[in-house]
Design an enzyme around this catalytic site. Structure first.
Site, PDB file in Angstrom:
ATOM      1  N   ASP A  31       9.920 -17.025   3.922  1.00 48.45           N
ATOM      2  CA  ASP A  31       9.243 -15.646   3.902  1.00 48.45           C
ATOM      3  C   ASP A  31      10.171 -14.562   3.956  1.00 48.45           C
ATOM      4  OD1 ASP A  31       6.439 -15.350   5.820  1.00 48.45           O
ATOM      5  OD2 ASP A  31       7.604 -13.738   5.433  1.00 48.45           O
ATOM      6  N   ILE A  52      10.006 -14.544  -2.967  1.00 44.29           N
ATOM      7  CA  ILE A  52       9.793 -15.569  -4.213  1.00 44.29           C
ATOM      8  C   ILE A  52      10.262 -14.785  -5.447  1.00 44.29           C
ATOM      9  CG2 ILE A  52       8.384 -17.087  -2.854  1.00 44.29           C
ATOM     10  CD1 ILE A  52       6.058 -15.663  -4.488  1.00 44.29           C
ATOM     11  N   TYR A 141      -6.908  -7.215  -5.568  1.00 43.77           N
ATOM     12  CA  TYR A 141      -6.460  -8.295  -4.776  1.00 43.77           C
ATOM     13  C   TYR A 141      -7.064  -9.660  -5.536  1.00 43.77           C
ATOM     14  CZ  TYR A 141      -6.526 -11.960  -1.071  1.00 43.77           C
ATOM     15  OH  TYR A 141      -6.446 -12.987  -0.496  1.00 43.77           O
ATOM     16  N   LYS A 145      -5.297 -12.838  -7.646  1.00 47.24           N
ATOM     17  CA  LYS A 145      -5.417 -14.279  -7.188  1.00 47.24           C
ATOM     18  C   LYS A 145      -6.241 -15.280  -8.172  1.00 47.24           C
ATOM     19  CE  LYS A 145      -3.872 -14.687  -3.154  1.00 47.24           C
ATOM     20  NZ  LYS A 145      -3.079 -15.543  -2.351  1.00 47.24           N
ATOM     21  N   HIS A 189      -9.324  -6.689   9.532  1.00 46.02           N
ATOM     22  CA  HIS A 189     -10.256  -7.558   9.732  1.00 46.02           C
ATOM     23  C   HIS A 189     -11.369  -7.594  10.885  1.00 46.02           C
ATOM     24  CE1 HIS A 189      -7.140  -9.316   7.046  1.00 46.02           C
ATOM     25  NE2 HIS A 189      -8.285  -9.705   6.519  1.00 46.02           N
ATOM     26  N   ASP A 285     -18.119  -3.868  -0.580  1.00 46.06           N
ATOM     27  CA  ASP A 285     -18.467  -4.935   0.406  1.00 46.06           C
ATOM     28  C   ASP A 285     -19.556  -5.861   0.053  1.00 46.06           C
ATOM     29  OD1 ASP A 285     -16.483  -5.324   2.290  1.00 46.06           O
ATOM     30  OD2 ASP A 285     -17.453  -3.899   3.893  1.00 46.06           O
TER      31      ASP A 285
END
Ligand code: UFG
Length: 329
Positions: A31, A52, A141, A145, A189, A285
């Site tokens: 991490d 990474i 985002y 992905k 969130h 949303d």
């Protein structure tokens, strides 16, 4: 088995490392601690701090450790931020994964499970959403992905590498030990924000729009306990170890709750009246996101064990009331 957990100091990564260690697996965590926390790293895991995107660093981990499979959580994951700073998401999520894959191929590591998202679907054609439904992300985002999934697909074909992509719906809840839980800075969130009200950190929870085409006008989401997500990753590793082909799975409970229902459940759990204010819709949303997880149930043999919303919120509350500032002292 020795499993490398990339992003194992983050929310879902740390919970997965805890479950792997509980099952007796040997766990290595990488991490960069940009959004993760050292305190979330399981004490029995071997930890390497690094990024990474740094090829020599990731090579050195594969040279020191004999890794059987990789679980990859090392990514940025905030929808709003991805719209303001898209290149940050292309850099970390896509360029980072490219470097990781180059290193895996060079070291003959051929199994990877990774975090994808409901955001790959964008505005769904229907609910519950199937893995074969249209994928048309409405934010950077989700786009990164989806591109990661495609990168795994083509790299897998060329280099004999197999992957499982897990498309999560709304992760929430915390580990039963109370030692780790959700901690984002800034928090965006719903469940942790609601719990800031009984914790005395927020006057009221804002409800983003009450004019959606749903039972009470507020958005519907599929809330899934983080420990159930963690268990799905372990099932996915087992699936690849058994020699099965690459695949994509949704992970959710298959039940939708409105924002108001989530707030009501939090009132029951905390005994606090939890004040609300209605504010305009948040851009982007979708009204309803509910997973069909039939494929994960049938093929991975996965079944959520903590599907009850009040149980999920109680586990989150157990964490937040004892750690109002997350991992900060
Ligand atoms: N919401 C509020 N008030 C708040 C925060 C959220 O009403 O203060 C509402 C949102 O409008 C949404 C629901 O609560 O309807 C859940 O919002 P979250 O921000 O908790 O989660 P999202 O559904 O927006 O995001 C989740 C994951 C993302 C993923 C996305 C896919 O957290 O990583 O689903 O659409 F990209």
């Amino acid at each position: 088995m020795t499993i490398l957990v990339l992003g194992g100091a983050g929310y879902i990564g740390s919970h997965t490392a805890y479950e792997l260690i509980d099952r007796g697996e040997d766990v290595v965590i990488v991490d960069n601690l940009e959004t993760g926390f050292l305190q979330a790293v399981h004490p029995k895991a071997r930890f390497y701090q690094g990024d990474i995107r740094n090829r020599s660093f990731i090579d050195s981990v594969f040279e020191k450790e004999k890794i059987d499979a990789v679980i990859h959580f090392a990514a940025n994951s905030l929808v709003g931020e991805s719209m303001v700073n898209p290149l940050k998401y292309y850099d970390n999520n896509l360029c980072g994964t490219k470097v990781l894959l180059e290193s895996m191929v060079a070291h003959d590591i051929d199994k990877i499970v990774f975090s994808s998202t409901a955001a790959t679907y964008g505005e769904p054609e229907r609910v519950p959403i199937l893995e074969t439904d249209r994928t048309e992300p409405t934010n950077t985002y989700g786009e990164t992905k989806l591109s990661m999934e495609k990168m795994f697909h083509w790299t897998g074909k060329a280099h004999n590498l197999r992957y499982v992509s897990l498309r999560y719906f709304n992760a929430c809840g915390a580990h039963k030990s109370g030692l780790i839980g959700e901690a984002h800075n800034p928090e965006s969130h719903l469940v942790p924000l609601i719990l800031q009200v009984p914790n005395g950190q927020r006057e009221a929870i804002s409800i983003f729009g009450e004019d959606y085409d749903t039972t009470d006008g507020t958005c519907v989401r599929d809330y899934i306990h983080v420990t159930d997500l963690a268990q799905a990753h372990i099932r996915a590793v087992d699936y690849l170890v058994k020699g099965n082909e690459s695949s994509i799975f949704n992970l959710g409970n298959g039940i939708g709750f409105t924002v108001k229902e989530v707030i009501e459940a939090a009132r029951k759990v905390t005994g606090d009246p939890i004040k609300t204010v209605i504010v305009p819709r948040r851009a982007g949303d979708p009204a309803k996101l509910i997973a069909s997880s039939e494929k994960a149930r049938t093929i991975l043999g996965w079944k959520p064990e903590h599907a009850d919303l009040e149980e999920i919120i109680a586990s989150a509350w157990n964490w937040h009331k004892n750690h109002p500032n997350g991992f900060a002292k």
